[in-house]
Enzyme design. Structure first.
Site, PDB file in Angstrom:
ATOM      1  N   HIS A  71     -19.392   3.680 -41.637  1.00 45.06           N
ATOM      2  CA  HIS A  71     -19.154   2.256 -41.359  1.00 45.06           C
ATOM      3  C   HIS A  71     -19.196   1.411 -42.637  1.00 45.06           C
ATOM      4  O   HIS A  71     -18.212   0.748 -42.970  1.00 45.06           O
ATOM      5  CB  HIS A  71     -20.131   1.750 -40.294  1.00 45.06           C
ATOM      6  N   GLU A  89     -31.403  -3.990 -43.131  1.00 49.57           N
ATOM      7  CA  GLU A  89     -31.645  -4.241 -41.715  1.00 49.57           C
ATOM      8  C   GLU A  89     -32.013  -2.944 -40.979  1.00 49.57           C
ATOM      9  O   GLU A  89     -32.905  -2.936 -40.152  1.00 49.57           O
ATOM     10  CB  GLU A  89     -30.396  -4.867 -41.086  1.00 49.57           C
ATOM     11  N   ASP A  90     -31.327  -1.865 -41.268  1.00 51.89           N
ATOM     12  CA  ASP A  90     -31.430  -0.670 -40.426  1.00 51.89           C
ATOM     13  C   ASP A  90     -32.197   0.499 -41.033  1.00 51.89           C
ATOM     14  O   ASP A  90     -32.377   1.515 -40.374  1.00 51.89           O
ATOM     15  CB  ASP A  90     -30.023  -0.167 -40.049  1.00 51.89           C
ATOM     16  N   ASP A 149       9.275 -18.666 -32.187  1.00 55.70           N
ATOM     17  CA  ASP A 149       8.906 -18.089 -33.479  1.00 55.70           C
ATOM     18  C   ASP A 149       8.248 -16.716 -33.336  1.00 55.70           C
ATOM     19  O   ASP A 149       7.450 -16.323 -34.158  1.00 55.70           O
ATOM     20  CB  ASP A 149       8.014 -19.056 -34.267  1.00 55.70           C
ATOM     21  N   HIS A 156     -24.660  -3.013 -47.136  1.00 52.77           N
ATOM     22  CA  HIS A 156     -24.918  -4.206 -46.332  1.00 52.77           C
ATOM     23  C   HIS A 156     -25.830  -3.965 -45.135  1.00 52.77           C
ATOM     24  O   HIS A 156     -26.474  -4.886 -44.664  1.00 52.77           O
ATOM     25  CB  HIS A 156     -23.611  -4.868 -45.891  1.00 52.77           C
ATOM     26  N   ASP A 209     -17.161  -6.715 -42.274  1.00 53.60           N
ATOM     27  CA  ASP A 209     -18.081  -5.991 -41.391  1.00 53.60           C
ATOM     28  C   ASP A 209     -17.674  -6.216 -39.938  1.00 53.60           C
ATOM     29  O   ASP A 209     -17.535  -5.273 -39.150  1.00 53.60           O
ATOM     30  CB  ASP A 209     -19.503  -6.514 -41.651  1.00 53.60           C
TER      31      ASP A 209
HETATM   32 MN    MN Z   1     -22.405  -3.522 -40.463  1.00 55.79          MN
END
Ligand code: MN
Length: 731
Positions: free
Chosen positions: A53, A81-82, A266, A77, A144
């Site tokens: 990811h 957090e994880d 269009d 990133h 993300d």
């Molecule tokens: Mn992510």
């Protein structure tokens, strides 16, 4: 690294090498290994190894043209957090800049935009602040979100809708504002496929059905254009592209503007990209010579760019085949801005200094929203305006001196005046559009020349109803803050009058003034004001919305006065000789045909009045029904209104509808049924729907013996867990 990771790295590096940037591959490899190690053993919903990811996000970030630090931050990133990795670890390994970016992305990731409105507003504010600090943070976040949306099919169904809605309402508009077309359109299309799958597939089918026809059309038109331009403008740089409108773009026109697929002109477009602005107009002239232009479909976004800096000429023409299509003409630089928006700054490294001005311009709206926020009190108002500011297309109007002012669709002269300068708005006494005086609520159309008439007279200022005429956050908050500062005494008086009026309308009534004062003081303190006067002042300048507070005020009032102030419930004693029908006695008429008016559905205990209809007997209304004149004597047909009251003799039952507002929770309907069953109340209808703010609205129709009985039903329902408001419909 394992062999499979090694292969992934090779392909990632190969991808980066094809980008227009020289990266520090040693650092990037280090970050790649760091990412693989940190996420070791973790899996995504798709059962893929987690590290794939962040690698995908880093690819998107590279495609946007961002720099080394941004790519490293994209790889890392999700680590803070994880995983057990800390910001300090990242700072030590990769430096402060990367750590700041990762920190920003992590913080935005924690914000939720599907919760309550005020919280959404607060979260949006935090995100905007993060964007103001370093725009790369939001670009990584968009990448993300894009990858998460691409893989949304693996997410549990309930979460998909929330994510899709949040993407459509918050992230896609931000991508749009930053001018990143590709990301905006893909985010929108995936969101729509989740939110309205039926419509999405319908459009998809329409598009594939016409695929062959479309390809042929675009190909033949393009060939003819290329041929003609190479003849008329030899040696000039030209690129050609064909484009099909995004599914969301078609969706909006079909389902929101009610047009059929064939009425959208269009859907197909040919793009001509050339070298200079002058040549854009030359190409336009040739196009209008080759094809028949459709009137009023020409848009010059070169002379007046869109607020996200988009520039291009658009014209819709009809070709030999009789099919309308759009031609977009722009320079190479405009094209880069149209595709990559703010990110073009990195991608094309178009002279960093020269580009800073434009960057500033693009970031200006973030700053403006934040400024308006601090002047304003009510967070949910701000959220609504941010959404309006973000989502709406704009109109362009011109001052007599030729300055172009951008405003959202629906903006009025009031918005225009405050957009020029707050001093102009405050001194405004009138306005001229194209030389003619117009009312201040005149809705501005693109191209209008607007002159604001001002006065220097002392004591002149905006009027309160301007707040309702304005649609932009900017104008509204400037008018409010003027009132807040300049007009305290008047605010208090205006606020007090509004409170009185609303109380009367809602039957909030007190025995004596002292009681009312105590109630208002209490209310003011609950709203964090020092006293009732401050509260009135806030209502007066519009800082507090009374209508939004009313349910809460009613609750407070009901709790205080449940027993003390119930209106007279006992019907008057009826002489025995009177005859009633349906429990109602109509004065002077025996045994007449009566029916209960549908508009107000009166119940025993309600004050009522009769209306002699033509041939359908007497229709019974509540005395305070909107269809009953306030003063009968002044009404057009006073003779047809006739006094009526409830008979005590007869016990009859009535249907009444209740609207129940509750938080959305399982078992709510069951609990309501249970309460009704315990009270032996018959139920003839029940209808539940979820509201936009995530609550549930249940409407039930119950059989009741009268007003008192109905009140006790309401009291019982109010006690159900989660229910926050119950009211009778047809009042
Ligand atoms: Mn992510």
């Amino acid at each position: 690294m394992q062999e499979s990771c090694e292969r992934q790295y090779e392909s990632f590096r190969f991808f980066l090498e094809r980008q227009n940037w020289s990266y520090d591959y040693d650092k990037i490899r280090e970050a790649f290994v760091f990412c693989v190690t940190a996420h070791e053993g973790q899996m995504r919903c798709s059962k893929e190894a987690y590290y794939l990811h962040p690698v995908s996000v880093a690819r998107i970030v590279a495609q946007l043209g961002l720099d080394n630090e941004a790519i490293i931050a994209a790889l890392l990133h999700d680590t803070v957090e994880d995983t057990t990795v800390t910001l300090e670890d990242i700072e030590e390994e990769f430096g402060g800049e990367v750590a700041l970016l990762v920190d920003g992305v992590t913080k935005i990731g924690r914000l939720s935009f599907v919760s309550k409105e005020e919280q959404q507003a607060e979260n949006l504010r935090k995100m905007l602040i993060a964007m103001g600090k370093d725009i790369r943070v939001i670009l990584i976040k968009l990448a993300d979100r894009l990858h998460n949306m691409r893989t949304i099919d693996y997410v549990p169904p309930q979460k998909r809708r929330d994510k899709a809605l949040e993407t459509l309402e918050v992230y896609a508009p931000i991508a749009h504002r930053l001018g990143i077309r590709a990301i905006k359109e893909e985010l929108e299309d995936i969101s729509i496929s989740q939110l309205d799958p039926v419509a999405y597939h319908e459009i998809e089918t329409l598009l594939t059905g016409k695929k062959q026809f479309r390809n042929q059309l675009l190909l033949s038109v393009r060939e003819r254009i290329e041929e003609r331009l190479s003849k008329e403008m030899p040696g000039v740089h030209m690129e050609f592209q064909s484009r099909v409108k995004s599914i969301n773009g078609i969706y909006r026109k079909m389902y929101m503007q009610g047009r059929s697929f064939d009425e959208i002109y269009d859907i197909y477009a040919i793009r001509v990209i050339t070298d200079t602005v002058a040549n854009c107009y030359n190409v336009l002239g040739i196009m209008h010579d080759m094809f028949r232009p459709i009137p009023n479909r020409f848009k010059d976004y070169i002379s007046t760019p869109k607020p996200n800096m988009y520039q291009s000429l658009h014209t819709t023409v009809i070709g030999r085949e009789g099919v309308p299509f759009e031609i977009q003409i722009r320079t190479v630089e405009m094209h880069e801005t149209a595709e990559y928006g703010i990110a073009a700054h990195w991608k094309y490294k178009i002279g960093l200094n020269e580009n800073n001005g434009r960057m500033e311009e693009r970031l200006a709206w973030i700053r403006q929203i934040l400024e308006n926020q601090s002047e304003d009190g009510d967070a949910s108002d701000i959220l609504r305006s941010i959404k309006v500011d973000l989502a709406q297309e704009d109109v362009f109007a011109v001052t007599p001196r030729g300055d172009v002012i951008n405003l959202p669709v629906g903006a009025t002269v009031v918005d225009f005046a405050f957009a020029i300068h707050s001093a102009v708005g405050i001194k405004m006494v009138g306005a001229k559009v194209d030389g003619k005086i117009v009312p201040l609520n005149h809705v501005i159309k693109t191209g209008e020349i607007i002159e604001i008439l001002t006065t220097n007279q002392v004591g002149h200022g905006p009027s309160r109803d301007w707040i309702n005429m304005a649609v932009t956050n900017q104008a509204k908050s400037k008018i409010r803050s003027w009132f807040k500062k300049e007009k305290r005494t008047e605010n208090i008086a205006a606020g007090r009058a509004e409170v009185d009026r609303e109380f009367r309308r809602n039957g909030i009534d007190f025995n004596d003034e002292k009681q009312q004062e105590t109630f208002l003081d209490d209310l003011a303190k609950r709203q964090h004001f020092n006293n009732a006067e401050e509260f009135f002042a806030a209502v007066g300048y519009g800082g507090v919305s009374l209508s939004r507070l009313l349910p809460h005020i009613k609750d407070l009032y009901n709790k205080l006065h449940q027993t003390a102030n119930l209106p007279e419930l006992v019907p008057p004693v009826v002489p025995a000789k009177e005859k009633s029908s349906g429990g109602v006695v109509v004065e002077g008429i025996d045994n007449c045909l009566i029916k209960f008016a549908k508009c107000c559905a009166p119940l025993p205990g309600d004050e009522i009045i009769g209306f002699i209809t033509r041939g359908h007997g007497v229709s019974i209304h509540k005395r305070d029904c909107n269809n009953v004149p306030k003063t009968i004597a002044d009404s057009p047909e006073p003779g047809r209104w006739i006094a009526a009251h409830w008979s005590v003799a007869q016990k009859t039952s009535f249907w009444a509808s209740l609207q129940i507002a509750s938080i959305d929770r399982e078992g709510l309907i069951f609990d309501i049924s249970q309460v009704l069953m315990n009270m032996r109340v018959r139920l003839s209808g029940m209808n539940a729907r979820s509201t936009k703010d995530g609550n549930t609205m249940v409407v039930i129709t119950v059989n009741t013996e009268g007003l008192e009985h109905l009140r006790s039903i309401i009291t019982h329902i109010e006690k159900i867990h989660g229910v926050f408001h119950v009211e009778r419909l047809n009042q």
